[in-house]
Design a protein around this motif. Sequence first.
Motif, mmCIF file in Angstrom:
data_model
loop_
_atom_site.group_PDB
_atom_site.id
_atom_site.type_symbol
_atom_site.label_atom_id
_atom_site.label_comp_id
_atom_site.label_asym_id
_atom_site.label_seq_id
_atom_site.Cartn_x
_atom_site.Cartn_y
_atom_site.Cartn_z
ATOM 1 N N ILE A 80 -8.138 -1.014 3.549
ATOM 2 C CA ILE A 80 -7.174 -0.157 4.231
ATOM 3 C C ILE A 80 -6.613 0.877 3.264
ATOM 4 C CG2 ILE A 80 -5.027 -0.070 5.535
ATOM 5 C CD1 ILE A 80 -7.244 -1.603 6.946
ATOM 6 N N SER A 81 -6.711 2.133 3.632
ATOM 7 C CA SER A 81 -6.090 3.219 2.866
ATOM 8 C C SER A 81 -5.033 3.876 3.737
ATOM 9 C CB SER A 81 -7.130 4.257 2.438
ATOM 10 O OG SER A 81 -7.995 3.728 1.452
ATOM 11 N N ALA A 82 -3.889 4.169 3.140
ATOM 12 C CA ALA A 82 -2.780 4.768 3.879
ATOM 13 C C ALA A 82 -1.789 5.335 2.880
ATOM 14 C CB ALA A 82 -2.124 3.715 4.777
ATOM 15 N N ALA A 83 -0.637 5.768 3.370
ATOM 16 C CA ALA A 83 0.426 6.221 2.478
ATOM 17 C C ALA A 83 0.879 5.050 1.610
ATOM 18 C CB ALA A 83 1.604 6.743 3.306
ATOM 19 N N GLY A 283 -0.822 17.707 7.296
ATOM 20 C CA GLY A 283 0.587 17.617 6.943
ATOM 21 C C GLY A 283 1.053 16.252 6.513
ATOM 22 N N GLY A 284 0.134 15.412 5.999
ATOM 23 C CA GLY A 284 0.510 14.083 5.520
ATOM 24 C C GLY A 284 0.832 14.094 4.040
ATOM 25 N N MET A 285 1.410 12.992 3.557
ATOM 26 C CA MET A 285 1.840 12.906 2.161
ATOM 27 C C MET A 285 0.773 12.323 1.241
ATOM 28 S SD MET A 285 4.479 9.680 2.520
ATOM 29 C CE MET A 285 4.363 9.089 0.835
ATOM 30 N N GLY A 286 -0.428 12.089 1.765
ATOM 31 C CA GLY A 286 -1.497 11.556 0.931
ATOM 32 C C GLY A 286 -1.356 10.061 0.732
ATOM 33 N N GLY A 287 -2.343 9.466 0.086
ATOM 34 C CA GLY A 287 -2.292 8.029 -0.135
ATOM 35 C C GLY A 287 -3.515 7.520 -0.849
ATOM 36 N N CYS A 288 -3.701 6.209 -0.803
ATOM 37 C CA CYS A 288 -4.854 5.565 -1.425
ATOM 38 C C CYS A 288 -4.985 4.184 -0.795
ATOM 39 C CB CYS A 288 -4.671 5.472 -2.938
ATOM 40 S SG CYS A 288 -3.256 4.486 -3.465
ATOM 41 N N ALA A 289 -5.783 3.330 -1.392
ATOM 42 C CA ALA A 289 -5.945 1.982 -0.849
ATOM 43 C C ALA A 289 -4.617 1.237 -0.892
ATOM 44 C CB ALA A 289 -7.001 1.229 -1.652
ATOM 45 N N MET A 290 -4.301 0.544 0.185
ATOM 46 C CA MET A 290 -3.095 -0.280 0.257
ATOM 47 C C MET A 290 -3.495 -1.732 0.059
ATOM 48 S SD MET A 290 -0.535 1.131 3.175
ATOM 49 C CE MET A 290 0.806 0.194 2.458
#
Length: 501
Positions: A80-83, A283-290
């Motif tokens: 899972i990748s997310a903010a 318009g998201g703040m970016g992220g990586c693997a959670m």
Amino acid sequence: MSSSVLSPAAWLRGSRRPTWLSDPKVLRTEVLAGLVVALALIPEAISFSIIAGVDPAIGLFASFTMAVTIAVVGGRPAMISAATGAVALVIAPLNREHGFGYLVAAVILAGVLQIVLGALGVAKLMRFVPRSVMVGFVNSLAILIFMAQVPEMTNVPWPVYPLIAAGLALMVFFPKVTKVIPAPLVSIVILTVVTVAAGIAVPAVGDKGDLPSSLPVPGLPDVPFTLDTLTTIAPYALAMALVGLMESLMTAKLVDDITDTHSSKTRESIGQGIANIVTGFFGGMGGCAMIGQTMINVRVSGARTRLSTFLAGALLMVLCVVFGPVVSDIPMAALVAVMVMVSVATFDWHSIAPKTLKRMPAGEITVMAVTVVCVVATHNLAIGVVVGSITAMVIFAKRVAHLAEVTAVTDPDGGTVVYRVTGELFFASSNDLVGQFGYATDPDKVVIDLSAAHIWDASSVSALDAIETKYAQRGKSVEIIGLNEPSARIHRRLSGELASH
């Protein structure tokens, strides 16, 4: 059809025919896992938005676009990748000092940098992460997941505590009845029904912030497209790219170990970059693997395919836009219980068992402890992994440095002495090499036998040159024999070229 072309159905699985298409049991597991993760993503995405100083919808949009995109282009199914908090901490100063437009531009640039780093083979650096660092990474992750729940358990109404206890009990005992439905989902539903029906006043998801009522729309960042803008966002983008790749690759390796499968780390690196670019344009703040959400998906819910990742993102938006009022009533106690269970399941309890600690070399224990302390102290998994890996390398270099030995045998006629060098010659071991020869007392002919040694670097060649020079100053000859081909190659290239001027 070319073997390099994936059918649309295979996009979400990374293989010719996804198992969830033909196996209803797998399909059910993936769908329910995606739903559990989507529910757990909502409060965390809102919290990370607050850390970054942006509207809660920005974090939720980022989690949606990251998960959906990485499900297609990523290299590790079911991850899972997310903010994330790590990314939020990196970009928060940029948003505070320059505004949201610069934050979005930095996210897009970070994605570009991740694609470049992935193409250059940054994923291959994972081979230098020792097992002791990996164990420390996992344990510190479990500690951080638990610590993140502590604020939700302090200064709260007393019913929160029995609700958390009930949630934990449900997740422990419900699987003994049936595993058809994930225990975390059962726990969330039951606790929500109880609190709403009984009118129990406890903190709920809706207290974290307003949920979005519409889907995100694409657009360009509101910044001047100038060199000044690039120089402003570049340091933040590079930091975000490195932190995001580090956490994503470590998480991918962890999932590989849990599922006993292999994944493409290069594809995952490039996929993270693509996902961040898409997220930036929406318009998201970016992220990586959670890591925490990945553990819910893989370890707790049993998901194994890209479908769960895709649905985690898609259902997140469905829950927010369509079922926002219902989701807002979910008690935070239910989600805290899920995350506490995840932290307990994630921690490697075997690594701290007395029997294990007695058998483990002191250096390995030190590396694991250093990794844990650094991560917990900084709340940054990337820093802990880097410091832990450096510590492991220093301990290894110190250990190997003592393995280079020199023994001397003089011919019966006294005219020749043969020095046999055994071990690995590099900067740490070769520094002591020069002092192990009897320059004044040795006969006129000296033979240095390196058949049981290996030359690794310029420091070793320089040490051999210094030995030859010391003997030459006394009118004695030196012959080096037994070099293997790689050692001979580096010796030929550097010998006589390293003297200072």
